[in-house]
Design a protein around this motif. Structure first.
Motif, PDB file in Angstrom:
ATOM      1  N   ILE A   2       0.905  -1.062   0.382  1.00 54.53           N
ATOM      2  CA  ILE A   2      -0.083  -0.278  -0.075  1.00 54.53           C
ATOM      3  C   ILE A   2       0.892   1.333   0.084  1.00 54.53           C
ATOM      4  CG2 ILE A   2      -1.651   1.039   1.183  1.00 54.53           C
ATOM      5  CD1 ILE A   2      -3.097  -1.395   2.208  1.00 54.53           C
ATOM      6  N   ALA A   3       1.997   0.886   1.218  1.00 50.54           N
ATOM      7  CA  ALA A   3       2.892   2.580   0.742  1.00 50.54           C
ATOM      8  C   ALA A   3       3.558   2.544  -0.670  1.00 50.54           C
ATOM      9  CB  ALA A   3       3.906   2.146   1.746  1.00 50.54           C
ATOM     10  N   GLU A   4       4.030   1.363  -1.753  1.00 49.21           N
ATOM     11  CA  GLU A   4       4.444   1.666  -3.016  1.00 49.21           C
ATOM     12  C   GLU A   4       3.275   2.549  -3.356  1.00 49.21           C
ATOM     13  OE1 GLU A   4       4.709  -1.041  -1.181  1.00 49.21           O
ATOM     14  OE2 GLU A   4       6.659  -0.897  -0.539  1.00 49.21           O
ATOM     15  N   LEU A   5       2.302   1.648  -3.454  1.00 46.35           N
ATOM     16  CA  LEU A   5       1.830   2.384  -4.190  1.00 46.35           C
ATOM     17  C   LEU A   5       0.577   4.299  -3.877  1.00 46.35           C
ATOM     18  CD1 LEU A   5      -1.296   1.985  -6.533  1.00 46.35           C
ATOM     19  CD2 LEU A   5      -2.443   1.065  -4.453  1.00 46.35           C
ATOM     20  N   ARG A  27      -0.897   8.824   7.388  1.00 46.46           N
ATOM     21  CA  ARG A  27      -1.460   7.604   8.960  1.00 46.46           C
ATOM     22  C   ARG A  27       0.053   7.181   8.853  1.00 46.46           C
ATOM     23  NH1 ARG A  27      -5.509   6.389   4.718  1.00 46.46           N
ATOM     24  NH2 ARG A  27      -7.768   7.367   5.500  1.00 46.46           N
ATOM     25  N   LEU A  28       1.345   6.645   7.630  1.00 45.17           N
ATOM     26  CA  LEU A  28       2.123   5.875   8.587  1.00 45.17           C
ATOM     27  C   LEU A  28       3.073   7.247   9.127  1.00 45.17           C
ATOM     28  CD1 LEU A  28       2.926   3.955   5.231  1.00 45.17           C
ATOM     29  CD2 LEU A  28       2.474   3.387   7.130  1.00 45.17           C
ATOM     30  N   GLY A  29       3.302   8.217   9.590  1.00 41.43           N
ATOM     31  CA  GLY A  29       3.988   9.117  10.239  1.00 41.43           C
ATOM     32  C   GLY A  29       5.165   8.905   9.733  1.00 41.43           C
ATOM     33  N   ALA A  56       3.463  14.662   8.804  1.00 42.83           N
ATOM     34  CA  ALA A  56       3.562  13.219   9.656  1.00 42.83           C
ATOM     35  C   ALA A  56       4.733  13.007   9.809  1.00 42.83           C
ATOM     36  CB  ALA A  56       2.647  12.780   8.592  1.00 42.83           C
ATOM     37  N   ILE A  57       5.713  12.850   9.027  1.00 42.47           N
ATOM     38  CA  ILE A  57       7.171  12.420   9.090  1.00 42.47           C
ATOM     39  C   ILE A  57       8.050  13.277   9.452  1.00 42.47           C
ATOM     40  CG2 ILE A  57       9.270  11.690   7.674  1.00 42.47           C
ATOM     41  CD1 ILE A  57       7.210  11.303   5.259  1.00 42.47           C
TER      42      ILE A  57
END
Length: 143
Positions: A2-5, A27-29, A56-57
Motif C-alpha cells: 500500500i505504501a508503494e502504491l 497515517r504512517l507518520g 507527519a514524517i
C-alpha cells in the motif's frame, strides 16, 4: 504494498488520487520517511499534499527543507500553500533552521499586506518560526 502504491499515486494527474495517497502516507507518520525522495519533486506540483505527508514524517523529512523553502519564497494570494509548507517546516524542527530567514521575510510580507487574506497565514508562519527556533535552541530571528 500500500505504501508503494501511495508513493506512486502522489505523482498522479488526478487530484483525488494524490489526496488519498497523501492521507495513506500521512497515517504512517515517521514510517513514511522512505517516501521523502519522492515527495521533494511533488512539493512544486502539489505542495499541500506533499506538505501534509512531510508534516507527519517530521524531522526525518529534513532533506525536503530546500524544496519547501523554494516554494514559499514569495507570498501568494492563495495562502493555503504557505500555511501547509510552514506546518511542514515546523514539524521538521531543528533541521529546518536554514528556513528561518525566509520565514521571517514571509511573516513581514504577510503583516505588511493590507488584505485580510494574508492574516490567516501569519499564525502558521509564526508557529513554524517558533517551533524551529525552539528545536534548534536559537533565538527567534529579528525581522
Amino acid at each position: 504494498m500500500i505504501a508503494e502504491l501511495a508513493v506512486r499515486n502522489l505523482a498522479s494527474p488526478d487530484p483525488n488520487e494524490r489526496r488519498v495517497a497523501a492521507e495513506n502516507l500521512e497515517r504512517l507518520g515517521v514510517q513514511a520517511a522512505f517516501a521523502v525522495p519522492f515527495l521533494i519533486p511533488i512539493v512544486e506540483r502539489d505542495p499541500i499534499q506533499a506538505s501534509r505527508v512531510i508534516s507527519a514524517i517530521g524531522e526525518a523529512a529534513a532533506s525536503a527543507v530546500t524544496a519547501l523553502v523554494q516554494r514559499i519564497r514569495f507570498l501568494e494570494y492563495d495562502t493555503s500553500v504557505a500555511s501547509a509548507v510552514c506546518k511542514a517546516l515546523g514539524s521538521i524542527g531543528a533541521p529546518a533552521q536554514s528556513a528561518l530567514p525566509v520565514l521571517v521575510n514571509l511573516l513581514q510580507q504577510a503583516t505588511e499586506r493590507e488584505n485580510n487574506v494574508y492574516t490567516s497565514v501569519v499564525a502558521d508562519v509564526f508557529d513554524a518560526i517558533y517551533q524551529i527556533s525552539q528545536a534548534a535552541q536559537v533565538d527567534i530571528p529579528a525581522g
